[in-house]
Design a protein around this motif. Structure first.
Motif, PDB file in Angstrom:
ATOM      1  N   ASP A   1      -3.327   5.776  -0.576  1.00 31.54           N
ATOM      2  CA  ASP A   1      -4.612   5.124  -0.808  1.00 31.54           C
ATOM      3  C   ASP A   1      -4.576   4.204  -2.033  1.00 31.54           C
ATOM      4  OD1 ASP A   1      -4.363   7.032  -2.742  1.00 31.54           O
ATOM      5  OD2 ASP A   1      -6.273   8.037  -2.342  1.00 31.54           O
ATOM      6  N   ARG A   2      -3.375   3.915  -2.544  1.00 27.99           N
ATOM      7  CA  ARG A   2      -3.230   3.034  -3.704  1.00 27.99           C
ATOM      8  C   ARG A   2      -2.641   1.696  -3.264  1.00 27.99           C
ATOM      9  NH1 ARG A   2       0.055   6.247  -8.186  1.00 27.99           N
ATOM     10  NH2 ARG A   2      -0.835   4.645  -9.558  1.00 27.99           N
ATOM     11  N   ARG A   3      -3.095   0.630  -3.918  1.00 32.13           N
ATOM     12  CA  ARG A   3      -2.614  -0.707  -3.590  1.00 32.13           C
ATOM     13  C   ARG A   3      -2.048  -1.348  -4.857  1.00 32.13           C
ATOM     14  NH1 ARG A   3      -6.576  -4.067  -2.494  1.00 32.13           N
ATOM     15  NH2 ARG A   3      -5.552  -5.361  -0.898  1.00 32.13           N
TER      16      ARG A   3
ATOM     17  N   ALA B   1       4.156   1.925 -10.365  1.00 35.23           N
ATOM     18  CA  ALA B   1       3.213   1.924 -11.486  1.00 35.23           C
ATOM     19  C   ALA B   1       3.738   1.129 -12.673  1.00 35.23           C
ATOM     20  CB  ALA B   1       2.893   3.355 -11.904  1.00 35.23           C
TER      21      ALA B   1
ATOM     22  N   SER C   1      -7.574  -2.412  -7.320  1.00 29.69           N
ATOM     23  CA  SER C   1      -8.580  -1.544  -6.705  1.00 29.69           C
ATOM     24  C   SER C   1      -9.408  -2.348  -5.752  1.00 29.69           C
ATOM     25  CB  SER C   1      -9.461  -0.908  -7.784  1.00 29.69           C
ATOM     26  OG  SER C   1     -10.082  -1.927  -8.551  1.00 29.69           O
TER      27      SER C   1
ATOM     28  N   GLU D   1      -1.449  -2.276 -10.419  1.00 28.55           N
ATOM     29  CA  GLU D   1      -2.300  -1.593  -9.432  1.00 28.55           C
ATOM     30  C   GLU D   1      -3.629  -2.330  -9.312  1.00 28.55           C
ATOM     31  OE1 GLU D   1      -3.706   2.916  -8.142  1.00 28.55           O
ATOM     32  OE2 GLU D   1      -2.644   2.567 -10.041  1.00 28.55           O
TER      33      GLU D   1
ATOM     34  N   THR E   1       0.838  -1.197   0.000  1.00 30.04           N
ATOM     35  CA  THR E   1       0.000   0.000   0.000  1.00 30.04           C
ATOM     36  C   THR E   1       0.871   1.243   0.000  1.00 30.04           C
ATOM     37  OG1 THR E   1      -1.735  -1.149   1.228  1.00 30.04           O
ATOM     38  CG2 THR E   1      -1.792   1.261   1.243  1.00 30.04           C
TER      39      THR E   1
END
Length: 454
Positions: free
Chosen positions: A395-397, A434, A452, A450, A392
Motif C-alpha cells: 500500500d506504499r508508493r 525508503a 502519498s 515516498e 507500488t
C-alpha cells in the motif's frame, strides 16, 4: 573468444565485431593472425550482399560491459542473437521494429557466466542458496524480456560448464539439474515454457539445423545422443581423460613465476592506478592479494580518492581478499590474459568483508584500459537523473529514478518490487525503496521518495 578457431581461418576471412570503447578485443583477434576485421557501430546496418540482407550490433546499455547482441536480417527472415549481452526491453523492441516488426528467432542467454558464489568463502548451504537465487532471478529476467519482445520463436541457451582439471573437479556440483548454479538449456526451456506457455520455445545442440520457414529442427545425430542429465559423471570422466594431455600441457605453458614476479606484480598495480581516478574513488577499499606458490606473497592494494598504494599486508581489514596461484597471474602481467579471464576460469578464491559486490573493482580489473574506463565514467556522470517512475510496494508508493544507477537498465521494464526493495533484473542490484541505498553492491544510491495519495 576461441583463439584456436580464429587461427584456422583463411586469410581472406572477414571478421565482424561490435564497436567498443577500447581496442582490447580487436587487438586480441589480430594476435591470432586475423587481419581483416570490421567494427560495426551500434544500430548501423552492415550490408551483407544485395542490400536486402544486413547485420547490426546492439551493445549492452552501459559500456561497463563489452557485450553485444547481433541482429541479422536475410532473405526476409530475422534473427536476434543476444549473445552475452543483457539487453533491456526497449532495445529488443527497437530491434524488432528495425527488422520490420517481426523477430523470427530470438536467442537469449539463460545461464550467466559467473564466479559468484562458487569461488567465495561461503559454507555449502549458503553457497547453494545464493546460486539458486541467482539462477531463478536470471530466468525471471529472460521471461520478462521475451514477454516484452514477442518473437515468433525463442531459444534459451548457454550453460552449463563442466570442469575437467582435477583442481576444479569439485565445482561440477553446479551441473545439478535441480540445485546447481547453472541451468542447462533444456531445463531453462521447461521453466520458461511453464511461465510463458503461449510462447514458442526451442533448444538447439551443436550441429542442429533450424528451418526459418517452418521452424522445424533437423537434429545432429551425434549431439542427439548427448544428455544433460543421464550419465553426466561418466561423461565428464571420459571428457577429462580425453583432455588430460592438454591440461598437462597447459601447466607446462604456464610455469611458476620467476624471482622478479613481486616487482612486476607491484608495477602492474601502479600502472592500474594511473588509469582512472573516478574508479579509484568509487572502489574506496583495500584489496588483499594472496599469491601462492614460488615467489608469491601477500600485498594490500589501497584504492580511494587519494589514488592507489600497494605494499605488504597490514593490520587493516581488507574489503576483498583474492587468493590465486602465481602461475595464473603471470600471464596477466605479460598481457596474455586479462583478470576477467582468470576470474571466469574459476582458478581463484575470493572473500568479501562486508559481503558486498564492488563493481568498480571488477570494472578496473576487467578493462585495465583508460579509454574503456573513461567511457564508463562519461556514461555514468552524463545520465539524466530527472526521469522518474512511480512504483507500488503493497500500500506504499514511491517515486524513483527510472534508470538503475549501476548500468542504466530501465526499471520501468525490468524490476521486481517487494518487501520494501526494488531489484533491477539487469544485474540484480537491489535498492532500499525508503533510502535508495544499494543493499548488495557498491553502487550510487537510487533516487527515491515516498509519495502519498492516489
Amino acid at each position: 573468444m576461441d583463439s584456436w578457431f580464429l587461427e584456422q581461418l583463411s586469410d581472406e576471412t572477414t571478421v565482424l565485431i561490435p564497436t567498443y570503447p577500447s581496442d582490447t578485443l580487436i587487438d586480441r583477434i589480430r594476435e591470432t593472425g586475423v587481419t581483416n576485421i570490421i567494427r560495426i557501430p551500434a544500430w548501423e546496418k552492415f550490408i551483407l550482399n544485395d542490400g536486402e540482407s544486413w547485420i547490426t550490433t546492439i551493445p549492452q546499455p552501459s559500456p561497463l560491459y563489452h557485450d553485444s547482441a547481433f541482429l541479422i536480417v536475410a532473405e526476409g527472415r530475422s534473427v536476434l542473437n543476444c549473445n552475452d549481452a543483457k539487453l533491456i526491453a526497449s532495445q529488443t523492441r527497437r530491434a524488432k521494429h528495425m527488422a520490420g516488426g517481426r523477430l523470427d528467432v530470438m536467442a537469449v542467454q539463460a545461464s550467466s557466466a559467473t564466479w559468484h558464489p562458487m569461488r567465495y568463502s561461503y559454507d555449502e548451504e549458503e553457497e547453494r542458496r545464493i546460486a539458486m537465487e541467482k539462477r531463478i532471478a536470471k530466468l525471471v529476467s529472460v521471461q520478462r524480456l521475451i514477454r516484452a519482445t514477442g518473437p515468433a520463436l525463442a531459444i534459451p541457451f548457454a550453460g552449463p560448464p563442466c570442469f575437467l582439471d582435477p583442481e576444479l573437479r569439485d565445482l561440477n556440483w553446479v551441473l545439478d539439474t535441480d540445485n546447481g548454479a547453472f541451468v542447462h538449456p533444456e531445463a531453462a526451456r521447461s521453466w520458461l515454457s511453464e511461465h510463458l506457455p503461449r510462447q514458442a520455445w526451442e533448444t538447439l545442440k551443436p550441429g542442429d539445423r533450424l528451418d526459418l520457414e517452418t521452424f522445424e529442427v533437423v537434429r545432429d545425430p551425434v549431439s542427439a545422443e548427448f544428455s544433460f542429465t543421464e550419465g553426466v559423471g561418466e561423461y565428464i570422466q571420459r571428457y577429462a581423460e580425453d583432455r588430460a594431455e592438454i591440461l598437462e600441457k597447459l601447466r607446462v605453458e604456464y610455469p611458476e613465476p620467476g624471482p622478479d614476479f613481486p616487482e612486476r606484480f607491484v608495477n602492474h598495480f601502479v600502472r592500474l592506478g594511473t588509469l582512472s581516478s573516478y574508479f579509484l574513488k568509487h572502489i574506496d577499499m583495500t584489496v588483499r592479494f594472496e599469491i601462492t606458490g614460488p615467489n608469491g606473497g601477500v600485498w594490500d592494494v589501497r584504492m580511494n580518492a587519494d589514488g592507489l598504494a600497494i605494499g605488504p599486508a597490514t593490520a587493516e581489514r581488507p574489503g576483498y581478499t583474492i587468493s590465486v596461484q602465481g602461475r595464473w597471474v603471470e600471464p596477466i602481467l605479460t598481457g596474455e590474459l586479462a583478470w576477467e579471464d582468470l576470474l571466469l576460469s574459476l582458478r581463484i578464491r575470493l572473500h568479501r568483508d562486508p559481503d558486498v559486490y564492488n563493481g568498480y573493482l571488477a570494472g578496473l580489473l576487467k578493462h585495465a584500459n583508460a579509454p574503456a574506463l573513461q567511457a564508463i565514467e562519461e556514461y555514468e556522470t552524463g545520465r539524466d537523473a530527472a526521469d522518474r517512475i512511480v512504483v507500488t510496494d503493497g500500500d506504499r508508493r514511491f517515486e524513483v529514478g527510472r534508470y538503475c544507477p549501476h548500468a542504466g537498465e530501465d526499471l520501468a521494464e525490468g524490476a521486481v518490487i517487494e518487501d520494501g526493495k526494488i531489484q533491477c533484473l539487469g544485474h540484480f542490484f537491489t535498492f532500499d525503496l525508503a533510502t535508495g541505498e544499494c543493499l548488495n553492491a557498491r553502487c550510487a544510491p537510487l533516487e527515491t521518495r515516498e509519495i502519498s495519495g492516489t
